[in-house]
Design a protein around this motif. Sequence first.
Motif, mmCIF file in Angstrom:
data_model
loop_
_atom_site.group_PDB
_atom_site.id
_atom_site.type_symbol
_atom_site.label_atom_id
_atom_site.label_comp_id
_atom_site.label_asym_id
_atom_site.label_seq_id
_atom_site.Cartn_x
_atom_site.Cartn_y
_atom_site.Cartn_z
ATOM 1 N N LEU A 206 0.830 -1.202 0.000
ATOM 2 C CA LEU A 206 0.000 0.000 0.000
ATOM 3 C C LEU A 206 0.866 1.254 0.000
ATOM 4 C CD1 LEU A 206 -2.724 1.409 0.185
ATOM 5 C CD2 LEU A 206 -2.654 1.107 2.667
ATOM 6 N N ALA A 207 1.913 1.263 0.826
ATOM 7 C CA ALA A 207 2.824 2.404 0.859
ATOM 8 C C ALA A 207 3.522 2.585 -0.487
ATOM 9 C CB ALA A 207 3.860 2.228 1.970
ATOM 10 N N ALA A 208 3.926 1.484 -1.105
ATOM 11 C CA ALA A 208 4.554 1.558 -2.431
ATOM 12 C C ALA A 208 3.581 2.110 -3.455
ATOM 13 C CB ALA A 208 5.058 0.180 -2.855
ATOM 14 N N GLY A 209 2.322 1.695 -3.367
ATOM 15 C CA GLY A 209 1.310 2.207 -4.290
ATOM 16 C C GLY A 209 1.091 3.697 -4.124
ATOM 17 N N LEU A 210 1.038 4.175 -2.867
ATOM 18 C CA LEU A 210 0.875 5.606 -2.628
ATOM 19 C C LEU A 210 2.082 6.390 -3.124
ATOM 20 C CD1 LEU A 210 -0.707 5.598 0.951
ATOM 21 C CD2 LEU A 210 -1.819 6.259 -1.184
ATOM 22 N N LEU A 211 3.278 5.854 -2.899
ATOM 23 C CA LEU A 211 4.480 6.511 -3.412
ATOM 24 C C LEU A 211 4.453 6.600 -4.934
ATOM 25 C CD1 LEU A 211 7.462 5.172 -1.264
ATOM 26 C CD2 LEU A 211 6.686 7.524 -1.464
ATOM 27 N N THR A 212 4.011 5.522 -5.564
ATOM 28 C CA THR A 212 3.934 5.508 -7.028
ATOM 29 C C THR A 212 2.960 6.554 -7.524
ATOM 30 O OG1 THR A 212 4.394 3.129 -7.007
ATOM 31 C CG2 THR A 212 3.521 4.055 -9.047
ATOM 32 N N TRP A 213 1.788 6.624 -6.880
ATOM 33 C CA TRP A 213 0.794 7.641 -7.263
ATOM 34 C C TRP A 213 1.370 9.042 -7.100
ATOM 35 C CZ3 TRP A 213 -1.253 11.572 -4.285
ATOM 36 C CH2 TRP A 213 -2.300 12.281 -4.863
ATOM 37 N N MET A 214 2.075 9.286 -5.976
ATOM 38 C CA MET A 214 2.640 10.604 -5.724
ATOM 39 C C MET A 214 3.700 10.955 -6.762
ATOM 40 S SD MET A 214 4.262 12.119 -2.200
ATOM 41 C CE MET A 214 5.426 10.772 -2.044
ATOM 42 N N ILE A 215 4.532 9.983 -7.128
ATOM 43 C CA ILE A 215 5.575 10.232 -8.124
ATOM 44 C C ILE A 215 4.949 10.605 -9.463
ATOM 45 C CG2 ILE A 215 7.392 9.123 -9.481
ATOM 46 C CD1 ILE A 215 8.083 7.502 -6.946
ATOM 47 N N PHE A 216 3.928 9.850 -9.866
ATOM 48 C CA PHE A 216 3.256 10.145 -11.132
ATOM 49 C C PHE A 216 2.552 11.497 -11.078
ATOM 50 C CE2 PHE A 216 3.514 5.572 -12.253
ATOM 51 C CZ PHE A 216 3.929 5.715 -13.563
ATOM 52 N N TRP A 217 1.871 11.771 -9.959
ATOM 53 C CA TRP A 217 1.117 13.017 -9.852
ATOM 54 C C TRP A 217 2.028 14.230 -9.943
ATOM 55 C CZ3 TRP A 217 0.803 16.999 -6.127
ATOM 56 C CH2 TRP A 217 -0.299 17.856 -6.282
ATOM 57 N N LEU A 218 3.157 14.170 -9.224
ATOM 58 C CA LEU A 218 4.091 15.289 -9.279
ATOM 59 C C LEU A 218 4.774 15.387 -10.643
ATOM 60 C CD1 LEU A 218 5.716 15.160 -5.748
ATOM 61 C CD2 LEU A 218 4.363 17.017 -6.707
ATOM 62 N N HIS A 219 4.987 14.225 -11.270
ATOM 63 C CA HIS A 219 5.603 14.227 -12.596
ATOM 64 C C HIS A 219 4.710 14.948 -13.609
ATOM 65 C CE1 HIS A 219 7.953 12.812 -15.998
ATOM 66 N NE2 HIS A 219 6.873 12.289 -16.537
ATOM 67 N N ARG A 220 3.404 14.794 -13.473
ATOM 68 C CA ARG A 220 2.468 15.372 -14.438
ATOM 69 C C ARG A 220 1.899 16.729 -14.005
ATOM 70 N NH1 ARG A 220 -1.117 9.882 -15.583
ATOM 71 N NH2 ARG A 220 0.542 8.673 -16.572
ATOM 72 N N GLN A 221 1.637 16.886 -12.682
ATOM 73 C CA GLN A 221 0.907 18.050 -12.227
ATOM 74 C C GLN A 221 1.727 19.000 -11.362
ATOM 75 O OE1 GLN A 221 -2.114 18.413 -13.342
ATOM 76 N NE2 GLN A 221 -2.441 16.363 -14.161
ATOM 77 N N GLY A 222 2.973 18.627 -11.041
ATOM 78 C CA GLY A 222 3.746 19.410 -10.091
ATOM 79 C C GLY A 222 3.851 20.887 -10.448
ATOM 80 N N ALA A 223 4.001 21.202 -11.713
ATOM 81 C CA ALA A 223 4.165 22.597 -12.114
ATOM 82 C C ALA A 223 2.901 23.409 -11.908
ATOM 83 C CB ALA A 223 4.579 22.662 -13.583
ATOM 84 N N ALA A 224 1.739 22.751 -11.783
ATOM 85 C CA ALA A 224 0.464 23.458 -11.685
ATOM 86 C C ALA A 224 -0.075 23.490 -10.260
ATOM 87 C CB ALA A 224 -0.568 22.801 -12.608
#
Length: 271
Positions: free
Chosen positions: A78-96
């Motif tokens: 579960l922790a790995a899944g949340l980390l993965t989601w966070m990495i993807f989210w920041l990769h795509r949305q971090g600038a906004a």
Amino acid sequence: MFAAFLLALREGLEAALVIGILLGALEKFQLQSLKRSVWLGVAAAVGGSLVVGWGLNALGMELEGQAEAAFEGVMMLLAAGLLTWMIFWLHRQGAAIRRELEHDVRVETQRRGAWGLFLVAFTAVGREGIELAIFLLAARFAAGALPTWGGALLGLALAAFGGWVIFTTTYRLNLKRFFQLSNVLLLLFAAGLVAHGVHEFNEIGWIPAVVDPLWDIGHLLPESTFIGQVLTALFGYNANPSLTEVIAYLMYVVSIGILVLPKPSWRVART
């Protein structure tokens, strides 16, 4: 300890940025009277995160045998899944992030006033807090309680100081480089959580080990040494892993790394 420190610093700095952006947006829109709602939302989010963390920790301590191994394995994944989601989210949305939060402040204050702003702060900070609670529980399984909580407190303290520095010096700080570097470290940390979760499932027979161990280098680098403990806490090091552990680790690093890590630019020299 370093894994907990990094996670707490990352989540704490993001929470500090969220708070700073919300307060800055209120200054921008001349809504200073609503700052109290932001701090109430932050306080409620911190309290809720502590309750979630205490509940998960208490549940994990009461389990024994196969139930404990299954719980640890599930929490690792579960922790790995949340980390993965966070990495993807920041990769795509971090600038906004700044633009989206300012939009939320404008919309929610017009629609619901102080209550809407409370919800924005509570949701944004609460998400970071609950994620951190799950991450630290998984880190505790890998590195022990004292190093995990010590590293987390140090990371949160540094994050609070960093947030204060950021928003007392300039409102336009580019954190792209910080997030890129931490994404690489968190990618490896998440891969270690995946492998550790598979290891727990190997022990209770949910996932076959196939070959166990695939190798054994415990005589060269025991997990009980300082370096072994650091590598275990950070990257899921196991001196004698099973074949499915190694496959899970490599598949995660390769598949997620290809999607989120910066691509090298190759230039052909002209003659």
